[in-house]
Write a protein that holds these residues in place. Structure first.
Motif, PDB file in Angstrom:
ATOM      1  N   LYS A 278       0.815  -1.218   0.000  1.00 43.85           N
ATOM      2  CA  LYS A 278       0.000   0.000   0.000  1.00 43.85           C
ATOM      3  C   LYS A 278       0.848   1.268   0.000  1.00 43.85           C
ATOM      4  CE  LYS A 278      -4.328  -1.543   2.106  1.00 43.85           C
ATOM      5  NZ  LYS A 278      -5.269  -1.334   3.244  1.00 43.85           N
ATOM      6  N   GLY A 279       2.020   1.212   0.661  1.00 42.10           N
ATOM      7  CA  GLY A 279       2.823   2.421   0.792  1.00 42.10           C
ATOM      8  C   GLY A 279       3.842   2.646  -0.302  1.00 42.10           C
ATOM      9  N   ALA A 280       4.278   1.576  -0.995  1.00 41.05           N
ATOM     10  CA  ALA A 280       5.355   1.715  -1.978  1.00 41.05           C
ATOM     11  C   ALA A 280       4.950   1.306  -3.390  1.00 41.05           C
ATOM     12  CB  ALA A 280       6.569   0.891  -1.533  1.00 41.05           C
ATOM     13  N   ILE A 281       4.265   0.176  -3.512  1.00 42.17           N
ATOM     14  CA  ILE A 281       3.968  -0.358  -4.848  1.00 42.17           C
ATOM     15  C   ILE A 281       2.706   0.258  -5.448  1.00 42.17           C
ATOM     16  CG2 ILE A 281       3.411  -2.469  -6.140  1.00 42.17           C
ATOM     17  CD1 ILE A 281       5.200  -3.964  -4.148  1.00 42.17           C
ATOM     18  N   LEU A 282       1.634   0.315  -4.651  1.00 42.77           N
ATOM     19  CA  LEU A 282       0.370   0.856  -5.171  1.00 42.77           C
ATOM     20  C   LEU A 282       0.489   2.315  -5.614  1.00 42.77           C
ATOM     21  CD1 LEU A 282      -2.491  -0.134  -5.682  1.00 42.77           C
ATOM     22  CD2 LEU A 282      -3.138   0.743  -3.436  1.00 42.77           C
ATOM     23  N   PRO A 283       1.181   3.202  -4.853  1.00 38.94           N
ATOM     24  CA  PRO A 283       1.345   4.584  -5.341  1.00 38.94           C
ATOM     25  C   PRO A 283       2.079   4.662  -6.678  1.00 38.94           C
ATOM     26  CG  PRO A 283       1.830   4.477  -3.002  1.00 38.94           C
ATOM     27  CD  PRO A 283       1.681   3.061  -3.467  1.00 38.94           C
ATOM     28  N   LEU A 284       3.048   3.769  -6.901  1.00 36.25           N
ATOM     29  CA  LEU A 284       3.750   3.750  -8.187  1.00 36.25           C
ATOM     30  C   LEU A 284       2.809   3.338  -9.311  1.00 36.25           C
ATOM     31  CD1 LEU A 284       7.224   2.142  -7.353  1.00 36.25           C
ATOM     32  CD2 LEU A 284       6.804   4.467  -8.142  1.00 36.25           C
ATOM     33  N   LEU A 285       2.007   2.310  -9.060  1.00 37.33           N
ATOM     34  CA  LEU A 285       1.099   1.805 -10.089  1.00 37.33           C
ATOM     35  C   LEU A 285       0.027   2.824 -10.463  1.00 37.33           C
ATOM     36  CD1 LEU A 285       0.551  -1.853  -8.819  1.00 37.33           C
ATOM     37  CD2 LEU A 285       1.830  -1.173 -10.842  1.00 37.33           C
ATOM     38  N   LEU A 286      -0.410   3.621  -9.485  1.00 37.03           N
ATOM     39  CA  LEU A 286      -1.551   4.511  -9.709  1.00 37.03           C
ATOM     40  C   LEU A 286      -1.165   5.961  -9.956  1.00 37.03           C
ATOM     41  CD1 LEU A 286      -4.089   3.192  -7.036  1.00 37.03           C
ATOM     42  CD2 LEU A 286      -3.901   2.592  -9.449  1.00 37.03           C
ATOM     43  N   TYR A 287       0.133   6.294  -9.898  1.00 34.09           N
ATOM     44  CA  TYR A 287       0.533   7.697 -10.074  1.00 34.09           C
ATOM     45  C   TYR A 287       0.105   8.215 -11.451  1.00 34.09           C
ATOM     46  CZ  TYR A 287       3.385  11.773 -10.979  1.00 34.09           C
ATOM     47  OH  TYR A 287       3.797  13.034 -11.328  1.00 34.09           O
ATOM     48  N   GLY A 288      -0.565   9.344 -11.450  1.00 33.16           N
ATOM     49  CA  GLY A 288      -1.000   9.960 -12.704  1.00 33.16           C
ATOM     50  C   GLY A 288      -2.045   9.163 -13.452  1.00 33.16           C
ATOM     51  N   ALA A 289      -2.805   8.318 -12.748  1.00 31.11           N
ATOM     52  CA  ALA A 289      -3.775   7.428 -13.408  1.00 31.11           C
ATOM     53  C   ALA A 289      -4.781   8.144 -14.315  1.00 31.11           C
ATOM     54  CB  ALA A 289      -4.509   6.593 -12.356  1.00 31.11           C
ATOM     55  N   PRO A 290      -5.309   9.326 -13.939  1.00 30.02           N
ATOM     56  CA  PRO A 290      -6.251   9.997 -14.836  1.00 30.02           C
ATOM     57  C   PRO A 290      -5.677  10.283 -16.228  1.00 30.02           C
ATOM     58  CG  PRO A 290      -6.354  10.981 -12.656  1.00 30.02           C
ATOM     59  CD  PRO A 290      -5.180  10.051 -12.650  1.00 30.02           C
ATOM     60  N   VAL A 291      -4.358  10.394 -16.326  1.00 29.87           N
ATOM     61  CA  VAL A 291      -3.727  10.721 -17.609  1.00 29.87           C
ATOM     62  C   VAL A 291      -3.681   9.495 -18.521  1.00 29.87           C
ATOM     63  CG1 VAL A 291      -1.643  11.621 -18.716  1.00 29.87           C
ATOM     64  CG2 VAL A 291      -2.337  12.488 -16.470  1.00 29.87           C
ATOM     65  N   TRP A 292      -3.285   8.337 -17.983  1.00 31.34           N
ATOM     66  CA  TRP A 292      -3.031   7.162 -18.818  1.00 31.34           C
ATOM     67  C   TRP A 292      -4.043   6.036 -18.629  1.00 31.34           C
ATOM     68  CZ3 TRP A 292      -2.684   3.143 -15.554  1.00 31.34           C
ATOM     69  CH2 TRP A 292      -2.218   3.387 -14.264  1.00 31.34           C
ATOM     70  N   ILE A 293      -5.112   6.249 -17.866  1.00 33.00           N
ATOM     71  CA  ILE A 293      -6.039   5.168 -17.521  1.00 33.00           C
ATOM     72  C   ILE A 293      -6.658   4.502 -18.751  1.00 33.00           C
ATOM     73  CG2 ILE A 293      -8.034   6.691 -17.293  1.00 33.00           C
ATOM     74  CD1 ILE A 293      -7.182   3.626 -15.103  1.00 33.00           C
ATOM     75  N   GLU A 294      -6.808   5.267 -19.844  1.00 31.29           N
ATOM     76  CA  GLU A 294      -7.412   4.699 -21.057  1.00 31.29           C
ATOM     77  C   GLU A 294      -6.532   3.614 -21.671  1.00 31.29           C
ATOM     78  OE1 GLU A 294      -8.088   8.009 -23.564  1.00 31.29           O
ATOM     79  OE2 GLU A 294      -9.657   8.892 -22.293  1.00 31.29           O
TER      80      GLU A 294
END
Length: 333
Positions: A278-294
């Motif tokens: 939750k503290g290290a991996i998930l933030p990396l995976l979800l960073y900037g998600a609105p930009v590349w989510i498509e």
């Protein structure tokens, strides 16, 4: 020493009308600005490029790296911009006094060196970021062409140009570049030509020239197929597959490093691994998600992320590799 000011004067000067400040700050200024983040800046860049793709235009990104974002801020430029803002005289004098007679001290065991400082924002200060923003605001307020958009965040300056053809976009980019360089010269700022990149964004299927020449200080900037802007990799097709691959690879390296201390019968516990996830991996995976989510609408990209998710789930649950993804997600929560 400053005289004590009455509360009414403090309210009228220090507050300086928040509504008026909002009108003065350029909307393309994203750094150190309330309710704006790196994701907002990247979204503005993406929306500009998508608009060009929908209209069948050519879009050119020029990513400029500013040398010494804080250390090279020129004080007369800040004071000149404050004057253009019609800043109250007492606040102008206060800022001028704050920026004058500053020194930098380096101390060793046997020596102490003191040097007078003539530029730069005091790092760690409350007003340092705002003073830096003031100087960049003068750049954003230049009279650029309607086909160009300039976005600033910290030491990342991105210029986007869209036009009907490669040659037209190239010409506009070079013309507008002269305005930026003139501003940089007047404000004592320098750009790093080695770190600055140029990229063409287009989905046209017809054959046409894709090589461009954009000049800075009589040097041709390197043309790239992808650029990293505020931690998000933007490619020439704007499909963000390179970003998904890069982030997944980065997380996989972290998970493999954890595997040395998270075996099936010993090592880090389920709770500890879940906290790391939750503290290290998930933030990396979800960073900037609105930009590349498509990008995750494509099965190939979704598979890459699922593979990373599966690796950490196996470690958290200390399960066998034959366990299905659905079962792992349920077991690990």
């Amino acid at each position: 020493m400053f005289r004590m000011l009455r509360p009414s004067i403090l309210r009228s000067t220090v507050v300086y009308r928040r509504e008026k400040i909002k009108d003065l700050v350029n909307h393309n200024q994203f750094r150190f600005t309330s309710k704006k983040s790196t994701t907002d800046a990247a979204m503005a860049v993406k929306e500009f490029a998508e608009e060009g793709l929908r209209e069948g235009l050519i879009t050119i990104f020029v990513s400029l790296d500013v040398k010494g974002a804080f250390d090279a801020v020129w004080w007369p430029g800040i004071l000149k911009t404050l004057q253009d803002f019609n800043c109250p005289r007492n606040l102008h004098y206060l800022t001028k006094s704050y920026l004058s007679q500053r020194t930098a001290v380096m101390t060793t065991n046997t020596l102490q060196v003191v040097r007078e400082v003539s530029k730069g924002c005091p790092q760690g200060s409350c007003c340092g970021p705002r003073l830096s923003n003031i100087q960049y605001n003068s750049l954003l307020n230049l009279e650029f062409s309607k086909q160009i958009k300039v976005i600033v965040f910290a030491d990342d300056l991105l210029r986007a140009v869209k036009a009907e053809s490669i040659s037209e976009a190239e010409n506009i980019t070079n013309i507008e570049m002269n305005k930026v360089l003139t501003w940089a010269k007047n404000n004592k700022r320098n750009f790093n030509e080695q770190k600055s990149k140029v990229m063409v964004i287009s989905r046209r299927k017809r054959k046409e020239k894709k090589e461009i020449s954009v000049y800075m200080n009589n040097k041709t900037l390197e043309q790239a197929q992808k650029i990293k802007y505020l931690g998000i990799i933007i490619d020439s097709k704007l499909n963000f597959r390179d970003h998904v691959i890069h982030i997944s690879s980065k997380c996989n390296k972290l998970i493999y490093a954890l595997s040395k201390s998270a075996k099936q019968s010993w090592g880090l516990s389920h709770a500890a691994l879940h906290t790391i996830y939750k503290g290290a991996i998930l933030p990396l995976l979800l960073y900037g998600a609105p930009v590349w989510i498509e990008a995750l609408e494509k099965e190939c990209n979704k598979t890459i992320y699922n593979r990373t998710q599966r690796l950490i789930n196996i470690k958290i649950d200390k399960a066998f590799r034959t366990t299905s993804n659905e079962a792992l997600c349920i077991l690990t929560g």
